[in-house]
Structures are given as C-alpha cells and as structure tokens.
Scaffold this motif. Structure first.
Motif, PDB file in Angstrom:
ATOM      1  N   ALA A  85       0.832  -1.208   0.000  1.00  0.00           N
ATOM      2  CA  ALA A  85       0.000   0.000   0.000  1.00  0.00           C
ATOM      3  C   ALA A  85       0.860   1.248   0.000  1.00  0.00           C
ATOM      4  CB  ALA A  85      -0.919   0.002   1.216  1.00  0.00           C
ATOM      5  N   GLY A  86       0.405   2.248  -0.759  1.00  0.00           N
ATOM      6  CA  GLY A  86       1.133   3.498  -0.819  1.00  0.00           C
ATOM      7  C   GLY A  86       2.417   3.410  -1.610  1.00  0.00           C
ATOM      8  N   GLY A  87       2.597   2.299  -2.332  1.00  0.00           N
ATOM      9  CA  GLY A  87       3.816   2.145  -3.113  1.00  0.00           C
ATOM     10  C   GLY A  87       5.041   1.926  -2.248  1.00  0.00           C
ATOM     11  N   THR A  88       4.890   1.174  -1.143  1.00  0.00           N
ATOM     12  CA  THR A  88       6.017   0.962  -0.226  1.00  0.00           C
ATOM     13  C   THR A  88       7.154   0.179  -0.863  1.00  0.00           C
ATOM     14  OG1 THR A  88       5.091  -1.123   0.622  1.00  0.00           O
ATOM     15  CG2 THR A  88       4.470   0.920   1.761  1.00  0.00           C
ATOM     16  N   GLY A  89       6.840  -0.622  -1.888  1.00  0.00           N
ATOM     17  CA  GLY A  89       7.869  -1.453  -2.513  1.00  0.00           C
ATOM     18  C   GLY A  89       8.178  -2.709  -1.734  1.00  0.00           C
ATOM     19  N   SER A  90       7.375  -3.003  -0.699  1.00  0.00           N
ATOM     20  CA  SER A  90       7.669  -4.156   0.155  1.00  0.00           C
ATOM     21  C   SER A  90       7.578  -5.469  -0.611  1.00  0.00           C
ATOM     22  CB  SER A  90       6.720  -4.177   1.353  1.00  0.00           C
ATOM     23  OG  SER A  90       5.364  -4.197   0.932  1.00  0.00           O
ATOM     24  N   PHE A  91       6.637  -5.578  -1.528  1.00  0.00           N
ATOM     25  CA  PHE A  91       6.481  -6.798  -2.325  1.00  0.00           C
ATOM     26  C   PHE A  91       7.764  -7.073  -3.105  1.00  0.00           C
ATOM     27  CE2 PHE A  91       3.896  -8.498  -6.247  1.00  0.00           C
ATOM     28  CZ  PHE A  91       4.428  -9.777  -6.053  1.00  0.00           C
ATOM     29  N   GLN A  92       8.242  -6.095  -3.833  1.00  0.00           N
ATOM     30  CA  GLN A  92       9.441  -6.273  -4.648  1.00  0.00           C
ATOM     31  C   GLN A  92      10.666  -6.533  -3.779  1.00  0.00           C
ATOM     32  OE1 GLN A  92      10.207  -3.046  -7.362  1.00  0.00           O
ATOM     33  NE2 GLN A  92      11.812  -4.132  -8.439  1.00  0.00           N
ATOM     34  N   THR A  93      10.773  -5.821  -2.665  1.00  0.00           N
ATOM     35  CA  THR A  93      11.929  -5.982  -1.785  1.00  0.00           C
ATOM     36  C   THR A  93      12.000  -7.393  -1.218  1.00  0.00           C
ATOM     37  OG1 THR A  93      11.884  -3.647  -1.170  1.00  0.00           O
ATOM     38  CG2 THR A  93      13.036  -5.147   0.321  1.00  0.00           C
ATOM     39  N   LYS A  94      10.868  -7.920  -0.783  1.00  0.00           N
ATOM     40  CA  LYS A  94      10.848  -9.247  -0.190  1.00  0.00           C
ATOM     41  C   LYS A  94      11.137 -10.328  -1.235  1.00  0.00           C
ATOM     42  CE  LYS A  94       7.366  -7.687   3.131  1.00  0.00           C
ATOM     43  NZ  LYS A  94       8.269  -7.473   4.274  1.00  0.00           N
ATOM     44  N   ILE A  95      10.576 -10.170  -2.439  1.00  0.00           N
ATOM     45  CA  ILE A  95      10.840 -11.158  -3.483  1.00  0.00           C
ATOM     46  C   ILE A  95      12.303 -11.130  -3.877  1.00  0.00           C
ATOM     47  CG2 ILE A  95      10.311 -11.810  -5.870  1.00  0.00           C
ATOM     48  CD1 ILE A  95       8.130 -12.475  -3.753  1.00  0.00           C
ATOM     49  N   ALA A  96      12.916  -9.954  -3.877  1.00  0.00           N
ATOM     50  CA  ALA A  96      14.343  -9.861  -4.213  1.00  0.00           C
ATOM     51  C   ALA A  96      15.194 -10.668  -3.243  1.00  0.00           C
ATOM     52  CB  ALA A  96      14.783  -8.401  -4.208  1.00  0.00           C
ATOM     53  N   LEU A  97      14.793 -10.725  -1.977  1.00  0.00           N
ATOM     54  CA  LEU A  97      15.526 -11.532  -0.989  1.00  0.00           C
ATOM     55  C   LEU A  97      15.450 -13.017  -1.334  1.00  0.00           C
ATOM     56  CD1 LEU A  97      14.454  -9.803   2.355  1.00  0.00           C
ATOM     57  CD2 LEU A  97      16.652  -9.592   1.176  1.00  0.00           C
ATOM     58  N   PHE A  98      14.274 -13.456  -1.747  1.00  0.00           N
ATOM     59  CA  PHE A  98      14.118 -14.856  -2.119  1.00  0.00           C
ATOM     60  C   PHE A  98      14.869 -15.172  -3.409  1.00  0.00           C
ATOM     61  CE2 PHE A  98       9.980 -14.290   0.270  1.00  0.00           C
ATOM     62  CZ  PHE A  98      10.430 -14.937   1.406  1.00  0.00           C
ATOM     63  N   ASP A  99      14.882 -14.213  -4.321  1.00  0.00           N
ATOM     64  CA  ASP A  99      15.649 -14.413  -5.555  1.00  0.00           C
ATOM     65  C   ASP A  99      17.122 -14.622  -5.238  1.00  0.00           C
ATOM     66  OD1 ASP A  99      13.389 -14.158  -7.116  1.00  0.00           O
ATOM     67  OD2 ASP A  99      13.804 -12.096  -7.748  1.00  0.00           O
ATOM     68  N   GLN A 100      17.629 -13.891  -4.264  1.00  0.00           N
ATOM     69  CA  GLN A 100      19.038 -14.022  -3.888  1.00  0.00           C
ATOM     70  C   GLN A 100      19.330 -15.371  -3.253  1.00  0.00           C
ATOM     71  OE1 GLN A 100      20.041 -10.703  -1.369  1.00  0.00           O
ATOM     72  NE2 GLN A 100      19.496  -9.173  -2.923  1.00  0.00           N
ATOM     73  N   SER A 101      18.390 -15.847  -2.438  1.00  0.00           N
ATOM     74  CA  SER A 101      18.613 -17.125  -1.759  1.00  0.00           C
ATOM     75  C   SER A 101      18.244 -18.314  -2.625  1.00  0.00           C
ATOM     76  CB  SER A 101      17.810 -17.186  -0.461  1.00  0.00           C
ATOM     77  OG  SER A 101      16.422 -17.230  -0.744  1.00  0.00           O
ATOM     78  N   GLY A 102      17.434 -18.079  -3.658  1.00  0.00           N
ATOM     79  CA  GLY A 102      17.024 -19.159  -4.545  1.00  0.00           C
ATOM     80  C   GLY A 102      15.954 -20.052  -3.965  1.00  0.00           C
ATOM     81  N   GLU A 103      15.251 -19.586  -2.953  1.00  0.00           N
ATOM     82  CA  GLU A 103      14.188 -20.386  -2.344  1.00  0.00           C
ATOM     83  C   GLU A 103      13.302 -19.490  -1.485  1.00  0.00           C
ATOM     84  OE1 GLU A 103      16.051 -23.327   0.071  1.00  0.00           O
ATOM     85  OE2 GLU A 103      16.884 -21.879   1.484  1.00  0.00           O
ATOM     86  N   GLY A 104      12.163 -20.052  -1.082  1.00  0.00           N
ATOM     87  CA  GLY A 104      11.313 -19.368  -0.119  1.00  0.00           C
ATOM     88  C   GLY A 104      10.209 -18.521  -0.685  1.00  0.00           C
ATOM     89  N   TRP A 105      10.035 -18.473  -2.003  1.00  0.00           N
ATOM     90  CA  TRP A 105       9.000 -17.628  -2.576  1.00  0.00           C
ATOM     91  C   TRP A 105       7.596 -18.047  -2.115  1.00  0.00           C
ATOM     92  CZ3 TRP A 105      12.760 -19.941  -5.747  1.00  0.00           C
ATOM     93  CH2 TRP A 105      13.711 -19.062  -6.304  1.00  0.00           C
ATOM     94  N   PRO A 106       6.713 -17.084  -1.840  1.00  0.00           N
ATOM     95  CA  PRO A 106       5.314 -17.424  -1.583  1.00  0.00           C
ATOM     96  C   PRO A 106       4.670 -17.913  -2.871  1.00  0.00           C
ATOM     97  CG  PRO A 106       5.561 -15.062  -1.765  1.00  0.00           C
ATOM     98  CD  PRO A 106       6.950 -15.636  -1.794  1.00  0.00           C
ATOM     99  N   ASP A 107       3.588 -18.642  -2.744  1.00  0.00           N
ATOM    100  CA  ASP A 107       2.894 -19.166  -3.925  1.00  0.00           C
ATOM    101  C   ASP A 107       1.948 -18.146  -4.537  1.00  0.00           C
ATOM    102  OD1 ASP A 107       3.479 -22.338  -3.839  1.00  0.00           O
ATOM    103  OD2 ASP A 107       3.283 -21.536  -1.814  1.00  0.00           O
ATOM    104  N   VAL A 108       1.359 -17.304  -3.680  1.00  0.00           N
ATOM    105  CA  VAL A 108       0.416 -16.283  -4.132  1.00  0.00           C
ATOM    106  C   VAL A 108       0.706 -14.997  -3.371  1.00  0.00           C
ATOM    107  CG1 VAL A 108      -2.006 -15.567  -4.236  1.00  0.00           C
ATOM    108  CG2 VAL A 108      -1.397 -17.962  -4.648  1.00  0.00           C
ATOM    109  N   VAL A 109       0.646 -13.873  -4.071  1.00  0.00           N
ATOM    110  CA  VAL A 109       0.795 -12.567  -3.420  1.00  0.00           C
ATOM    111  C   VAL A 109      -0.316 -11.642  -3.904  1.00  0.00           C
ATOM    112  CG1 VAL A 109       2.235 -10.522  -3.126  1.00  0.00           C
ATOM    113  CG2 VAL A 109       3.304 -12.780  -3.194  1.00  0.00           C
ATOM    114  N   PHE A 110      -0.940 -10.955  -2.957  1.00  0.00           N
ATOM    115  CA  PHE A 110      -1.873  -9.889  -3.301  1.00  0.00           C
ATOM    116  C   PHE A 110      -1.160  -8.563  -3.148  1.00  0.00           C
ATOM    117  CE2 PHE A 110      -4.688  -6.454  -2.115  1.00  0.00           C
ATOM    118  CZ  PHE A 110      -5.632  -6.513  -3.123  1.00  0.00           C
ATOM    119  N   SER A 111      -1.314  -7.684  -4.126  1.00  0.00           N
ATOM    120  CA  SER A 111      -0.751  -6.340  -4.050  1.00  0.00           C
ATOM    121  C   SER A 111      -1.824  -5.319  -4.385  1.00  0.00           C
ATOM    122  CB  SER A 111       0.424  -6.180  -5.018  1.00  0.00           C
ATOM    123  OG  SER A 111       0.870  -4.831  -5.040  1.00  0.00           O
ATOM    124  N   THR A 112      -1.803  -4.211  -3.663  1.00  0.00           N
ATOM    125  CA  THR A 112      -2.748  -3.138  -3.950  1.00  0.00           C
ATOM    126  C   THR A 112      -2.344  -2.343  -5.187  1.00  0.00           C
ATOM    127  OG1 THR A 112      -1.534  -1.589  -2.532  1.00  0.00           O
ATOM    128  CG2 THR A 112      -3.313  -2.869  -1.507  1.00  0.00           C
TER     129      THR A 112
END
Length: 452
Positions: A85-112
């Motif tokens: 919400a409000g363009g916090t960028g939290s969705f992208q930031t969290k996915i970037a962490l999983f991309d770095q580790s190569g695991e842990g991605w959620p299966d579904v994400v809702f974004s406003t």
C-alpha cells in the motif's frame, strides 16, 4: 496421504522480515530451466501435498480464510503484510531476498498496486520472473475471458497476462443527499461545478467539506488522473511528467484554492481525526468504488446511515472528455516457483470469481460474475440512494487511458513531497517542481528514458 494440518496466520513486518519464516512452506526451486509446454514457463518440481503460502493485506485476509474453510483439503499458510500500500515497494523488496537465496517464494501474493507486473514479469539476475504467465495454458481462456473488459490490461505485457485483477476501482462522485437537500445544492457534474460548490460551502456552511488531499492515492489517482493531467505517463520505455500542461495546472490551482477555503482537508480519510471531525460533514467526495464498503459502510470510518449517501457519475472538465481516474484495484499474482500450482490455481479462481469473492468484496470485483452479484446486492440493500449500478458502470467505462504503469508508484513522491508541504500550509503549486523532479529521478533509477 493428504496433509491434515490447518493454516497458520502470520504477520509480515514491513521491515523486520525473517526470510527463514516461510522457506519450508513455499517453493524451493526457481524452475527446472526448461519451459513446461503445458503452462508456458519453467516449473518447479511439483508436490501436490505441499502447503501453499499466500500473502494478503488485512482487507483480503477474510477472503483467504473463506478459501480455507471452503477447501479444508488444501493446506495453506496465510500471511499478512502491508499489501504494498502506498507504493512501499515491500512486495518487490521481499521477493528480491528470495531471488538471492534461490528459495522461499510465496505461492500467491496480493498487491494493492497495479504496476507491479512491470517488474514481477521480468527475469532478475538470471532468476526466473516471479509472476507466472497465466494465459499460456495455466488458466483456461474461458476463465480469463470472465474478467471485465480491460481489467487485465495493466497486467498484460506483450500479450502475456501476469496477474489477476481483484477489483476495479473507478472514481465516481459520492454525495450526501441529506446535506445537499438541506443546503439546497445540486450534485456537481464537472470539476468547475465541484469547485463552485466548495466556494458556496466555505461561505455559507464553513466546516463542511468536499473531500481530502491527505492521502497519496487520492491526490494522484482521484484528482490528477481524473483531471486527465499528464503527470505520470509511459510510452514504451520513456516516462514523462508534465505539470505545466493545462489540465495539470488547472487541477493544481483548483486543489490549492479548495484547501485554502477549507473545503478540502489534509487529514487522511483513514485517520482518527478525519473520522472524528468530518464523518458528518462530507457533502460530496470523489473516490473509488471501494469507498462503498471501506468508507461509507465501515463502522470504523464514516459509517453512514442507509439512504444518506449516493454515487453519481465521475466529474470531468466542462467541455472536455468524460474520463475519470482509478484507485488501485488490487492484483493477485501466482508464483512461477510454486511447487503446488494446482492448489495455487484453485485459490486464485476462488478469490476472484466465487460467491465469496462477491460477498466479501468492499468494492467492484473485476470478475464479471462476482461484479454482477456485488452490484445486485448493493442495489437490493437500498443502502445508497440513486442509481448505484448505473453510476459505477459509467465510471468503470470512463477510466482515462493516458495514465502510466511503470514499475514504481506515483504515491511515494506525493507522500514525500506534497503531504509534508500541505501539512505546513504550503500550496501544491509551490512544490510541483520538486514533485516532478522526484518522478523523473525515480524513472531514471528504474531504467526509463525521461522526458518532460
């Protein structure tokens, strides 16, 4: 043997996110490297008994829980976060962490935010794009065709659909029929009439208002998008922002005059001060379809009485195009890394097109079946006066197509530049240069060519 455990509900902090917290519940591979001809993307090794991890904001949590109740055979972990919400960028930031580790991605994400597809559909540093293509075999085309025309356009890149719209959020004019009748005013139909109403209110009934500019989504999407102001546009890879265009200047000047006379306030419409001071002082207010449930029928917000408010066609410039803005309309994304794509698809079908999707919606669902049910329920309830269905339908078909969808939000610059200025009593016109510069800088950082 099918898993017997139920979900656990987790809150994901905006900053203090623990990467290990969801690793065991999500996909553990970035895809096999070979495109699955059935789905059109490289799939991870599938485990039909694995739990799916779903990220939702607080408003979508009841819908996720309804899925859990309706599908007790599907193991699910429901986790709440800010919804970007409000363009916090939290969705992208969290996915970037999983991309770095190569695991842990959620299966579904809702974004406003409707602009997340611009990055979620791209490979990053050799890691497969997070968002799974949805129209290359994963979902039946008949299901995708059930969405309202144009609803999936912001999520479609080069013909590929990367997300499912939760709701449509066209801006209409909400009005208090009781107050308009008491004061002897007509419902405004243009921005000019809206401002004129503000002048009369300020003179004859000080303290009564026509809305707020204290929220970043209102200032950007409701007013500037609705005014057909070209401050946030994208043409291919070129981003442009023009605050000197006639419509941009006219909207800025209108907002400054209405803030000055007190008919537009600077409190967030979700703040306790707004609810306490202005709930019974709203004469009219432009806003999205989801104001129906989130504002006017919400016991924690305006909590209006039945028959008090109605909704009218969107405001537009006199003699200009009859267009309007759009405020969000959240998006569901399926992870291309999911180890349980069947369960993920079942979840997404439920939250977009089921009876529950209609019953629990605070605004107009993007799926036609659910939208019809929601509109019928609103009409039958008699809560809103006037022709609710016609006004919302008009707004849904009037959204200005000139607004851009780059991979950053217009809300952050408004929140960082305009909101503080307003709180200090500084007119918007005094900070449009800084506001524009913020947009252009963000565009450059994100790899766009810029033009003014």
């Amino acid at each position: 043997m099918a898993p017997q455990h139920r979900s656990h509900l987790t809150r994901i902090g905006a900053v203090g996110f623990v990467l290990a917290g969801v690793v065991t519940l999500s996909a553990c591979a970035g895809g096999s490297g070979e495109v699955n001809s059935e789905y059109g993307f490289a799939t991870a090794e599938q485990d039909p008994e694995s739990a799916i991890t779903v990220w939702v904001d607080a408003a979508r949590e009841p819908l996720a829980l309804a899925f859990e109740d309706a599908h007790p055979d599907v193991p699910i972990s429901i986790e709440t976060y800010d919804g970007n919400a409000g363009g916090t960028g939290s969705f992208q930031t969290k996915i970037a962490l999983f991309d770095q580790s190569g695991e842990g991605w959620p299966d579904v994400v809702f974004s406003t935010q409707t602009n997340d597809a611009s990055w979620a559909a791209k490979e990053t540093n050799g890691v497969q794009a997070f968002a799974a293509p949805l129209n290359q075999g994963y979902f039946d085309q008949a299901f995708l065709d059930g969405f309202t025309d144009g609803a999936l356009d912001p999520l479609t890149i080069d013909g590929t659909v990367y997300g499912l719209r939760n709701d449509l959020a066209p801006v209409s004019l909400w009005y208090n029929e009781s107050l308009l009748t008491e004061f002897g005013y007509d419902i405004p139909t243009t921005w000019e009439e809206y401002e004129a109403l503000g002048e009369m209110l300020a003179a004859d009934h000080p303290g009564y208002i026509l809305g707020s500019v204290g929220d970043s989504f209102v200032g950007t999407y409701v007013y500037y998008w609705g005014a057909e102001a070209p401050i946030f546009q994208l043409d291919g890879d070129t981003f442009s922002s023009d605050f000197d265009a006639p419509n941009s200047v006219a909207m800025t000047e209108m907002l400054d005059r209405m803030v000055a006379n007190g008919t537009l306030v600077t409190d967030s419409i979700f703040s306790a001060t707004f609810v306490e001071n202005y709930s019974d002082k709203i004469v009219a207010m432009p806003g999205p379809a989801w104001y129906a449930g989130a504002i006017f029928q919400n016991p924690d917000n305006v909590n209006a009485d039945p028959g008090e408010f109605g909704v009218a066609d969107p405001l537009h410039w006199a003699g200009g195009d009859k267009v309007t803005g759009n405020v969000g309309g959240g998006v569901w994304y399926a992870s291309s890394h999911s180890t349980n794509l069947d369960a993920t698809k079942t979840f997404l079908e439920f939250v977009t097109s089921s009876d529950s999707a209609a019953e629990l919606a605070t605004g107009l669902p993007a799926y036609d079946f659910a939208a019809t049910q929601w509109l019928d329920a609103q009409a039958e309830s008699g809560f809103f006066v006037g022709d609710f269905q016609a006004a919302i339908a008009t707004a849904a078909g009037s959204i200005w197509s000139g607004w851009g969808f780059p991979n950053f939000s217009p809300e952050t610059a408004y929140a960082e530049v305009v909101v503080p200025a307003l709180s200090e009593g500084t007119p918007i016109a005094d900070v449009t240069g800084e506001w524009q510069e913020k947009y252009l800088n963000e565009a450059q950082v994100n790899g766009y060519t810029t033009a003014q």
